[in-house]
Design a protein around this motif. Structure first.
Motif, PDB file in Angstrom:
ATOM      1  N   PHE A  44      32.092  37.343 -25.649  1.00 64.26           N
ATOM      2  CA  PHE A  44      31.874  38.445 -24.714  1.00 64.26           C
ATOM      3  C   PHE A  44      30.930  37.963 -23.622  1.00 64.26           C
ATOM      4  O   PHE A  44      29.941  37.275 -23.909  1.00 64.26           O
ATOM      5  N   ALA A  45      31.239  38.327 -22.397  1.00 64.90           N
ATOM      6  CA  ALA A  45      30.404  37.886 -21.268  1.00 64.90           C
ATOM      7  C   ALA A  45      29.112  38.692 -21.220  1.00 64.90           C
ATOM      8  O   ALA A  45      29.087  39.891 -21.523  1.00 64.90           O
ATOM      9  N   SER A  46      28.020  38.024 -20.858  1.00 65.42           N
ATOM     10  CA  SER A  46      26.739  38.691 -20.658  1.00 65.42           C
ATOM     11  C   SER A  46      26.227  38.377 -19.259  1.00 65.42           C
ATOM     12  O   SER A  46      26.641  37.397 -18.642  1.00 65.42           O
ATOM     13  N   TYR A  47      25.328  39.204 -18.793  1.00 68.35           N
ATOM     14  CA  TYR A  47      24.856  39.120 -17.407  1.00 68.35           C
ATOM     15  C   TYR A  47      23.393  38.724 -17.361  1.00 68.35           C
ATOM     16  O   TYR A  47      22.565  39.273 -18.091  1.00 68.35           O
ATOM     17  N   ARG A  48      23.061  37.766 -16.502  1.00 64.96           N
ATOM     18  CA  ARG A  48      21.661  37.407 -16.258  1.00 64.96           C
ATOM     19  C   ARG A  48      21.278  37.866 -14.864  1.00 64.96           C
ATOM     20  O   ARG A  48      21.912  37.476 -13.875  1.00 64.96           O
ATOM     21  N   ALA A  49      20.252  38.702 -14.792  1.00 68.90           N
ATOM     22  CA  ALA A  49      19.779  39.225 -13.506  1.00 68.90           C
ATOM     23  C   ALA A  49      19.099  38.115 -12.705  1.00 68.90           C
ATOM     24  O   ALA A  49      18.601  37.143 -13.286  1.00 68.90           O
ATOM     25  N   ASP A 152      14.819  50.064 -20.086  1.00 70.47           N
ATOM     26  CA  ASP A 152      14.466  51.099 -21.056  1.00 70.47           C
ATOM     27  C   ASP A 152      15.557  51.211 -22.111  1.00 70.47           C
ATOM     28  O   ASP A 152      16.710  51.488 -21.798  1.00 70.47           O
ATOM     29  N   ASP A 153      15.177  50.995 -23.377  1.00 69.34           N
ATOM     30  CA  ASP A 153      16.078  51.178 -24.510  1.00 69.34           C
ATOM     31  C   ASP A 153      17.339  50.319 -24.395  1.00 69.34           C
ATOM     32  O   ASP A 153      18.446  50.803 -24.590  1.00 69.34           O
ATOM     33  N   GLY A 154      17.148  49.038 -24.092  1.00 77.68           N
ATOM     34  CA  GLY A 154      18.297  48.144 -23.975  1.00 77.68           C
ATOM     35  C   GLY A 154      18.336  47.073 -25.045  1.00 77.68           C
ATOM     36  O   GLY A 154      18.995  46.043 -24.872  1.00 77.68           O
ATOM     37  N   LEU A 155      17.650  47.291 -26.163  1.00 76.05           N
ATOM     38  CA  LEU A 155      17.544  46.249 -27.176  1.00 76.05           C
ATOM     39  C   LEU A 155      18.901  45.833 -27.727  1.00 76.05           C
ATOM     40  O   LEU A 155      19.167  44.647 -27.937  1.00 76.05           O
ATOM     41  N   GLN A 156      19.783  46.821 -27.973  1.00 80.73           N
ATOM     42  CA  GLN A 156      21.099  46.511 -28.525  1.00 80.73           C
ATOM     43  C   GLN A 156      22.154  46.281 -27.444  1.00 80.73           C
ATOM     44  O   GLN A 156      23.328  46.079 -27.761  1.00 80.73           O
ATOM     45  N   HIS A 157      21.747  46.290 -26.183  1.00 77.40           N
ATOM     46  CA  HIS A 157      22.698  46.079 -25.081  1.00 77.40           C
ATOM     47  C   HIS A 157      22.759  44.579 -24.782  1.00 77.40           C
ATOM     48  O   HIS A 157      22.174  44.083 -23.824  1.00 77.40           O
ATOM     49  N   TYR A 158      23.511  43.864 -25.624  1.00 77.04           N
ATOM     50  CA  TYR A 158      23.524  42.399 -25.526  1.00 77.04           C
ATOM     51  C   TYR A 158      24.317  41.887 -24.333  1.00 77.04           C
ATOM     52  O   TYR A 158      24.300  40.683 -24.053  1.00 77.04           O
TER      53      TYR A 158
END
Length: 374
Positions: A44-49, A152-158
């Motif tokens: 799954f793709a993830s995003y780096r700011a 905010d509250d992104g711990l499980q937002h991998y």
């Protein structure tokens, strides 16, 4: 009583019947593991700011003190001259209107109650969207000079890569039966705390819960300090020519405590600790109150949390746009109070923050840590 309230109360009591849900928890654990590994392996793709991201979340369902912590950190960073922005899923808002920037005129039913509270308390740049990449894009477009983003509250937002993670643990509530959803209230297993920056929300000078992955000598802690009660609708605001004035309830008096937060018992306990005779009324987290609903709590003052006050204030404003409030509602407003709290972080929290920001090339001054009223 809806199913959310039923299960929440069962978790608090550690009801025996919850163990019947264990097979569902096993399935949840398997799906969660597969999902996390898929992100780790690049399936799954993830995003780096383009700028550093600090995620603040928890491994449990329900309130842990995360929002007051975020407000305290934002204010502290602002005092240090660091340009910080905040993103959030915007839970309780209208996702069809997202991504959206949050400002002091935003309303909870569009952007969510917690984003409204964070912006009202800090004035920080903030954006909301279930897609955190879109939230970051609109935030940086409007504020290109930001140095740090707090999620905010992104711990499980991998799907969102992060440079810093802080996990908030409510020491008083603990981990319950230590089971994953729905048998217990864990979003992730306790092993998730291994090598994590764990912030223990506990009472001052209280002994904290322990897990095998933390060191007492290095423990990071916070607590919430209650402030003076304030009228929810300020006496300086006129409502159809009516100015709200009232005397704050005295300690020892009976009050209605109305709460729609993740762990309402903490709010009730706080009011009891400062001397009130509390008649608690717990609602589901992010509950959409109505003014007519509050009318049922008669005779005694009504005290709510800052998060609930954001939504109730919006209801009052909307109710007075086209009509004058009846005497019944005016009397209600004279009994509506909010209890702000101050997030107090241990010095070790600020030291840890300074070291972590230094690692991503953000410098902080060594000032005294600040405190944030919520």
């Amino acid at each position: 009583m809806n199913i959310e309230t039923t299960i929440t109360r069962a978790w608090q009591r550690q009801a025996i019947w919850l163990w019947l849900l264990l097979p569902i928890s096993w399935l949840y654990a398997l799906l969660m593991l597969l999902r996390r590994q898929s992100y780790k392996l690049g399936v799954f793709a993830s995003y780096r700011a383009p700028i550093p991201v600090m995620v603040i979340g928890n491994i449990t369902v329900g309130g842990s003190g995360k929002t007051p912590l975020i407000i305290a950190l934002v204010r502290h960073l602002q005092q240090q001259g660091i340009k910080v922005g905040v993103i959030s899923r915007g839970y309780g808002g209208d996702s069809s209107q997202m991504p959206a920037l949050v400002n002091t005129k935003s309303v909870p039913n569009v952007v969510g109650d917690e984003p409204c509270l964070i912006v009202n308390m800090t004035g920080a740049a903030m954006a909301v969207c279930p897609n955190r990449q879109q939230a970051i894009a609109i935030l940086l477009e409007a504020y290109p000079d930001l140095q740090l983003i707090i999620a905010d509250d992104g711990l499980q937002h991998y799907a969102l890569q992060r440079d810093i993670e802080w996990v908030v643990v409510d020491a008083a509530r603990g981990f319950g039966n230590k089971q994953l959803l729905p048998t217990g209230f864990l979003r992730e297993p306790i092993s998730r705390l291994k090598d994590a920056n764990v912030i223990y929300h506990q009472k001052p000078n209280a002994s904290s819960i322990h897990n095998e992955y933390d060191s007492v000598a290095e423990r990071l802690t916070m607590h919430l300090k209650p402030d003076d009660l304030a009228l929810l609708w300020s006496g300086h605001d006129q409502i159809g020519g009516f100015i709200v004035k009232a005397m704050a309830p005295e300690k020892g008096s009976q009050v209605h405590a109305v709460s729609g937060i993740g762990y309402p018992q903490r709010f009730f306990d706080t009011l009891i600790s400062i001397g009130f005779d509390v008649d608690g009324h717990a609602y589901p987290d992010h509950y959409d109150f109505s003014l007519s609903e509050l009318l049922q709590y008669t005779e005694h003052p009504i005290i709510v949390t800052s998060k609930d006050a954001v939504k109730i204030s919006t209801l009052i404003m909307q109710a007075t746009v086209h009509q004058t409030l009846s005497d019944e509602y005016r009397e209600l407003l004279s009994r509506l109070w909010v209890l702000p709290v101050t997030a107090v972080l241990s010095d070790s929290c600020y030291h840890q923050l300074q070291q972590q920001l230094k690692a991503v090339n953000i410098s902080m001054n060594s000032r005294n840590p600040g405190r944030a009223n919520v």
